[in-house]
Design a protein around this motif. Structure first.
Motif, mmCIF file in Angstrom:
data_model
loop_
_atom_site.group_PDB
_atom_site.id
_atom_site.type_symbol
_atom_site.label_atom_id
_atom_site.label_comp_id
_atom_site.label_asym_id
_atom_site.label_seq_id
_atom_site.Cartn_x
_atom_site.Cartn_y
_atom_site.Cartn_z
ATOM 1 N N HIS A 138 34.525 42.259 45.082
ATOM 2 C CA HIS A 138 34.202 41.689 46.386
ATOM 3 C C HIS A 138 35.474 41.678 47.223
ATOM 4 C CE1 HIS A 138 33.224 38.643 49.424
ATOM 5 N NE2 HIS A 138 31.975 39.033 49.223
ATOM 6 N N LEU A 139 35.321 41.877 48.530
ATOM 7 C CA LEU A 139 36.461 41.964 49.437
ATOM 8 C C LEU A 139 37.411 40.774 49.307
ATOM 9 C CD1 LEU A 139 37.803 43.565 51.690
ATOM 10 C CD2 LEU A 139 36.360 42.349 53.314
ATOM 11 N N SER A 140 36.866 39.589 49.096
ATOM 12 C CA SER A 140 37.720 38.393 49.008
ATOM 13 C C SER A 140 38.629 38.409 47.775
ATOM 14 C CB SER A 140 36.857 37.134 48.995
ATOM 15 O OG SER A 140 36.073 37.087 47.813
ATOM 16 N N THR A 141 38.285 39.185 46.761
ATOM 17 C CA THR A 141 39.123 39.218 45.553
ATOM 18 C C THR A 141 40.280 40.203 45.678
ATOM 19 O OG1 THR A 141 37.779 40.908 44.475
ATOM 20 C CG2 THR A 141 37.171 38.608 44.076
ATOM 21 N N LEU A 142 40.288 41.014 46.735
ATOM 22 C CA LEU A 142 41.356 41.983 46.900
ATOM 23 C C LEU A 142 42.641 41.364 47.444
ATOM 24 C CD1 LEU A 142 39.257 44.959 48.282
ATOM 25 C CD2 LEU A 142 40.025 44.589 45.944
ATOM 26 N N ALA A 143 42.529 40.185 48.040
ATOM 27 C CA ALA A 143 43.713 39.500 48.570
ATOM 28 C C ALA A 143 44.437 38.795 47.426
ATOM 29 C CB ALA A 143 43.298 38.490 49.630
ATOM 30 N N THR A 144 45.762 38.761 47.504
ATOM 31 C CA THR A 144 46.572 38.114 46.471
ATOM 32 C C THR A 144 47.185 36.847 47.037
ATOM 33 O OG1 THR A 144 47.094 40.251 45.519
ATOM 34 C CG2 THR A 144 48.515 38.420 44.905
ATOM 35 N N PHE A 145 47.097 35.766 46.279
ATOM 36 C CA PHE A 145 47.668 34.498 46.694
ATOM 37 C C PHE A 145 48.550 33.959 45.587
ATOM 38 C CE2 PHE A 145 43.614 34.880 48.861
ATOM 39 C CZ PHE A 145 43.957 34.610 50.173
ATOM 40 N N LYS A 146 49.645 33.365 45.945
ATOM 41 C CA LYS A 146 50.500 32.684 44.974
ATOM 42 C C LYS A 146 50.553 31.220 45.342
ATOM 43 C CE LYS A 146 53.272 36.280 43.169
ATOM 44 N NZ LYS A 146 54.397 36.496 42.355
ATOM 45 N N ILE A 147 50.382 30.399 44.366
ATOM 46 C CA ILE A 147 50.418 28.956 44.582
ATOM 47 C C ILE A 147 51.696 28.402 44.018
ATOM 48 C CG2 ILE A 147 49.291 26.784 44.043
ATOM 49 C CD1 ILE A 147 46.656 28.300 43.967
ATOM 50 N N TYR A 171 48.212 39.610 37.138
ATOM 51 C CA TYR A 171 46.945 39.205 37.745
ATOM 52 C C TYR A 171 46.809 39.854 39.106
ATOM 53 C CZ TYR A 171 46.430 35.648 34.165
ATOM 54 O OH TYR A 171 46.285 35.015 32.973
ATOM 55 N N GLY A 172 45.597 40.118 39.509
ATOM 56 C CA GLY A 172 45.343 40.652 40.833
ATOM 57 C C GLY A 172 45.077 42.148 40.806
ATOM 58 N N VAL A 173 44.517 42.630 41.893
ATOM 59 C CA VAL A 173 44.139 44.032 41.990
ATOM 60 C C VAL A 173 45.372 44.917 42.160
ATOM 61 C CG1 VAL A 173 42.890 45.723 43.384
ATOM 62 C CG2 VAL A 173 41.827 43.533 42.859
ATOM 63 N N GLU A 174 46.259 44.587 43.088
ATOM 64 C CA GLU A 174 47.387 45.466 43.389
ATOM 65 C C GLU A 174 48.277 45.769 42.186
ATOM 66 O OE1 GLU A 174 47.879 47.565 45.804
ATOM 67 O OE2 GLU A 174 45.993 46.820 46.594
ATOM 68 N N PRO A 175 48.678 44.768 41.415
ATOM 69 C CA PRO A 175 49.519 45.092 40.254
ATOM 70 C C PRO A 175 48.799 45.937 39.201
ATOM 71 C CG PRO A 175 49.576 42.728 40.709
ATOM 72 C CD PRO A 175 48.526 43.327 41.582
ATOM 73 N N ASN A 176 47.480 45.932 39.250
ATOM 74 C CA ASN A 176 46.683 46.670 38.263
ATOM 75 C C ASN A 176 45.962 47.875 38.851
ATOM 76 O OD1 ASN A 176 46.913 44.982 35.774
ATOM 77 N ND2 ASN A 176 46.257 43.429 37.244
ATOM 78 N N ARG A 177 46.251 48.196 40.094
ATOM 79 C CA ARG A 177 45.543 49.280 40.775
ATOM 80 C C ARG A 177 45.638 50.601 40.007
ATOM 81 N NH1 ARG A 177 43.224 50.270 45.516
ATOM 82 N NH2 ARG A 177 43.761 48.216 46.317
ATOM 83 N N HIS A 178 46.812 50.936 39.509
ATOM 84 C CA HIS A 178 46.970 52.214 38.793
ATOM 85 C C HIS A 178 46.117 52.264 37.524
ATOM 86 C CE1 HIS A 178 49.835 49.575 36.807
ATOM 87 N NE2 HIS A 178 49.871 50.419 35.797
ATOM 88 N N VAL A 179 45.980 51.137 36.857
ATOM 89 C CA VAL A 179 45.157 51.074 35.638
ATOM 90 C C VAL A 179 43.677 51.205 36.000
ATOM 91 C CG1 VAL A 179 44.494 49.629 33.681
ATOM 92 C CG2 VAL A 179 46.864 49.643 34.473
ATOM 93 N N ARG A 230 29.546 59.504 40.902
ATOM 94 C CA ARG A 230 30.619 59.876 41.814
ATOM 95 C C ARG A 230 31.864 59.072 41.477
ATOM 96 N NH1 ARG A 230 31.483 56.017 45.597
ATOM 97 N NH2 ARG A 230 29.861 54.461 45.857
ATOM 98 N N ARG A 231 32.974 59.516 42.003
ATOM 99 C CA ARG A 231 34.258 58.837 41.752
ATOM 100 C C ARG A 231 34.319 57.570 42.601
ATOM 101 N NH1 ARG A 231 38.818 56.922 40.925
ATOM 102 N NH2 ARG A 231 40.578 58.086 40.123
ATOM 103 N N LEU A 232 34.290 56.424 41.946
ATOM 104 C CA LEU A 232 34.355 55.145 42.650
ATOM 105 C C LEU A 232 35.796 54.823 43.008
ATOM 106 C CD1 LEU A 232 31.937 53.128 40.349
ATOM 107 C CD2 LEU A 232 31.432 54.022 42.630
ATOM 108 N N THR A 233 35.956 53.941 43.992
ATOM 109 C CA THR A 233 37.292 53.467 44.359
ATOM 110 C C THR A 233 37.479 52.060 43.805
ATOM 111 O OG1 THR A 233 36.582 52.465 46.433
ATOM 112 C CG2 THR A 233 37.224 54.795 46.501
ATOM 113 N N VAL A 234 38.707 51.652 43.719
ATOM 114 C CA VAL A 234 39.019 50.307 43.226
ATOM 115 C C VAL A 234 38.362 49.261 44.119
ATOM 116 C CG1 VAL A 234 40.885 48.661 42.834
ATOM 117 C CG2 VAL A 234 41.157 51.041 42.137
ATOM 118 N N GLU A 235 38.366 49.503 45.421
ATOM 119 C CA GLU A 235 37.777 48.535 46.357
ATOM 120 C C GLU A 235 36.286 48.330 46.115
ATOM 121 O OE1 GLU A 235 41.583 49.660 47.705
ATOM 122 O OE2 GLU A 235 39.891 50.949 47.224
#
Length: 83
Positions: free
Chosen positions: A74-83, A41-49, A65-70
């Motif tokens: 939305h900016l708030s979804t780029l942060a990763t949280f573990k509960i 889950y999350g953007v970082e673990p899936n960034r390469h995909v 044009r070539r889009l970026t992952v960011e």
């Protein structure tokens, strides 16, 4: 003694035990082939995909044009949280 399940299908203790062993074997095989966390889950673990997808998307002319992952989230979804 066999139990009737779903019409004429029957099961026994031995069959149930073998199915449980098979399921454990399949689960171990999946872990060996795909890793412990094969649906991360999350953007970082899936960034390469996501980055690969965006490259294909642009290469096939589906985006101007070539889009970026960011730009996908939305900016708030780029942060990763573990509960």
């Amino acid at each position: 003694m066999a139990q009737v399940l779903h019409g004429s299908a029957k099961t026994t203790h031995a069959l149930r035990a073998e199915l449980q062993r098979s399921q454990a074997s399949i689960a171990e095989l999946v872990r060996r082939l795909m890793g412990e966390d094969f649906w991360p889950y999350g953007v970082e673990p899936n960034r390469h995909v996501l980055d690969r997808f965006l490259g294909y998307h642009y290469d096939q002319g589906l985006s101007p044009r070539r889009l970026t992952v960011e730009e996908l989230f939305h900016l708030s979804t780029l942060a990763t949280f573990k509960i």
